[in-house]
Scaffold this motif. Structure first.
Motif, mmCIF file in Angstrom:
data_model
loop_
_atom_site.group_PDB
_atom_site.id
_atom_site.type_symbol
_atom_site.label_atom_id
_atom_site.label_comp_id
_atom_site.label_asym_id
_atom_site.label_seq_id
_atom_site.Cartn_x
_atom_site.Cartn_y
_atom_site.Cartn_z
ATOM 1 N N LYS A 147 9.244 12.363 -3.993
ATOM 2 C CA LYS A 147 10.524 11.729 -2.927
ATOM 3 C C LYS A 147 10.055 11.348 -2.600
ATOM 4 C CE LYS A 147 14.606 13.550 -1.132
ATOM 5 N NZ LYS A 147 15.572 13.788 -0.519
ATOM 6 N N LEU A 148 9.323 10.927 -1.348
ATOM 7 C CA LEU A 148 8.885 10.138 -0.013
ATOM 8 C C LEU A 148 8.196 9.194 -0.925
ATOM 9 C CD1 LEU A 148 7.479 12.617 2.998
ATOM 10 C CD2 LEU A 148 9.422 11.517 2.273
ATOM 11 N N ILE A 168 0.584 -1.078 -0.359
ATOM 12 C CA ILE A 168 0.107 0.298 0.177
ATOM 13 C C ILE A 168 0.752 1.362 -0.177
ATOM 14 C CG2 ILE A 168 -1.505 1.245 1.338
ATOM 15 C CD1 ILE A 168 -2.166 -1.708 2.346
ATOM 16 N N LEU A 169 0.822 2.381 -0.888
ATOM 17 C CA LEU A 169 1.019 3.468 -0.725
ATOM 18 C C LEU A 169 -0.156 4.391 -1.064
ATOM 19 C CD1 LEU A 169 3.573 5.288 -1.349
ATOM 20 C CD2 LEU A 169 4.036 4.838 -3.723
ATOM 21 N N ASN A 170 -0.153 4.744 0.184
ATOM 22 C CA ASN A 170 -1.250 6.177 0.660
ATOM 23 C C ASN A 170 -0.029 7.244 -0.448
ATOM 24 O OD1 ASN A 170 -3.608 4.424 0.525
ATOM 25 N ND2 ASN A 170 -2.558 4.075 2.651
ATOM 26 N N HIS A 174 9.372 5.146 -0.634
ATOM 27 C CA HIS A 174 8.458 3.924 0.012
ATOM 28 C C HIS A 174 8.241 2.586 -1.264
ATOM 29 C CE1 HIS A 174 6.226 2.052 3.019
ATOM 30 N NE2 HIS A 174 5.053 2.231 2.584
ATOM 31 N N ALA A 175 8.190 3.061 -2.125
ATOM 32 C CA ALA A 175 8.036 2.652 -3.575
ATOM 33 C C ALA A 175 8.752 1.195 -3.258
ATOM 34 C CB ALA A 175 7.601 3.243 -4.621
ATOM 35 N N GLU A 176 10.503 2.067 -2.899
ATOM 36 C CA GLU A 176 11.510 1.232 -3.091
ATOM 37 C C GLU A 176 11.689 0.304 -2.064
ATOM 38 O OE1 GLU A 176 16.821 1.888 -3.782
ATOM 39 O OE2 GLU A 176 15.151 3.509 -2.967
ATOM 40 N N LYS A 177 10.838 0.571 -1.212
ATOM 41 C CA LYS A 177 11.796 -0.254 0.311
ATOM 42 C C LYS A 177 9.806 -1.291 0.314
ATOM 43 C CE LYS A 177 10.327 -0.074 4.982
ATOM 44 N NZ LYS A 177 9.429 -0.538 5.445
#
Length: 288
Positions: free
Chosen positions: A53-54, A35-37, A58-61
């Motif tokens: 940037k954030l 989930i990427l909100n 988070h997508a990479e994580k």
């Protein structure tokens, strides 16, 4: 309570594939959707990933931890959340979809929206899956947009209006009721020309704690094994409220429930905590 049909095949006996922009994706091995909100007001992670940037970080994580699908949500659907128009959703998304696709070309992106206009925008930006929490009920053009784009469509069970989304309804037999809804809506979608449908029982939306726990243990009967199932129970209140815990303190309980639904044939887990869900998935695959 009605008995379950004796001739039902368990979902995990089925094999499924979905066509994501010409890419055939097999679901024989369950997949994790991270989930990427992009929202400032989501219930557990609002405001954490709502800049380019954030979001990229988070997508990479999520991908490094084992997610194969990223579910991008520009609008919170928690109780009392801010209501956005499609244009506001599109402004909030900005270039994030195309930037993620450029940085991680192999990732599948699901767009969490109930607006046809947002779907069309997302399609042009490169999304692979439509995740509509409304079942086409909050925008009459949604099923048409799904058919036009040819994208797989996630059909969720939910109350019939945005205003009633979280109204708790106690069904005589929740599994039977959800299947009635799925039968009606999948017929509509297929008639429109939507070829790939994924079913989401709608945990956290207008259902009692007891009803949701019943669904957890009857996942194999949902959808009559015709379509792949997505289960989204991550940080949901029906798990943490009865325990007197917070949404961030129920990993052990959540993973037990993830194992339960995987054993009944769930094909996609929609989660915030990808690393923990990946451990559960690996344990499930080792047991097979």
């Amino acid at each position: 309570m009605l008995s379950k049909p004796s001739n039902l095949k368990p979902v995990n006996a089925q094999t499924y594939s979905i066509n994501c922009n010409g890419r055939l994706v097999q679901l024989d091995i369950p997949k994790i959707m991270g989930i990427l909100n992009l929202t400032p007001d989501s219930f557990s992670d609002g405001g954490k990933f709502n800049t380019e940037k954030l979001a990229l970080k988070h997508a990479e994580k999520l991908l490094s931890e084992g997610a194969e699908i990223l579910d991008i949500g520009p609008q919170s659907t928690r109780p009392n959340a801010e209501f956005l128009s499609s244009q506001e959703e599109i402004q909030r998304i900005g270039n994030i979809i195309s930037l993620i696709k450029k940085e991680f070309p192999e990732v599948l992106i699901s767009l969490d929206t109930f607006y046809a206009e947002t779907v069309r925008f997302g399609f042009n930006e490169g999304v692979d899956i439509i995740n509509d929490i409304s079942g086409g009920q909050y925008d009459t053009q949604m099923f048409n947009a799904a058919a036009e784009t040819g994208l797989p469509y996630i059909l969720m069970h939910v109350n019939p209006s945005y205003e009633s989304m979280h109204e708790k309804i106690k069904f005589d037999d929740i599994t039977l009721e959800v299947n009635r809804y799925f039968s009606q809506k999948t017929t509509e979608l297929l008639q429109k020309g939507v070829k790939d449908i994924i079913l989401d029982p709608g945990f956290g939306f207008g259902k009692t704690v007891e009803g949701q726990m019943k669904m957890i243990h009857e996942v194999e009967y949902l959808g009559f094994a015709k379509f792949p199932l997505l289960i989204g129970i991550s940080r949901k209140s029906f798990i943490y409220k009865p325990l007197g815990k917070s949404s961030l303190d129920i990993n052990e309980e959540t993973q037990k429930l993830h194992m339960t639904v995987l054993e009944q044939g769930a094909k996609i887990l929609r989660v915030h905590d990808v690393a923990q869900a990946k451990e559960t998935l690996d344990q499930f695959l080792q047991k097979k």
